[in-house]
Design a protein around this motif. Structure first.
Motif: not given
Length: 99
Positions: A23-29, A31-46
């Motif tokens: 939410t703090r970043d304005h560059d869409p690219l 944002q997608e990189i950070k979203n991918a990292k979040a998905r990796i962390a979510l997969g590890t969590f689950i």
């Protein structure tokens, strides 16, 4: 087995961190990189949550649920890893053209 709760908590904190940083970043690219990292962390969590629950209960139902969580976590992490690699290459291409 204290390592599983530590990994669970750390991966959830990392997931929340990247989701807030999107939410703090304005560059869409980026944002997608950070979203991918979040998905990796979510997969590890689950995944680790499912393993931890099986080790805690050790029943057939817990085994079925743990396998389901493990499968979902692996799919989530793998998808995040593929997205991260793709968007990182795009970010590097963009950085090369802007030099």
């Amino acid at each position: 087995m204290i390592i599983f709760p530590i990994v669970i908590v750390l991966s959830f904190i990392i997931y929340l961190y990247y989701k807030v940083m999107i939410t703090r970043d304005h560059d869409p690219l980026t944002q997608e990189i950070k979203n991918a990292k979040a998905r990796i962390a979510l997969g590890t969590f689950i995944s680790f949550f499912g393993i931890n629950q099986y080790l805690f209960y050790e029943t057939q139902l817990a085994l079925f649920i743990a396998l389901l969580f493990l499968l979902i976590g692996i799919i989530q992490g793998y998808g995040g890893l593929k997205r991260f690699k793709h968007y990182k290459q795009e970010f590097n291409k963009r950085a090369q053209t802007n030099i």
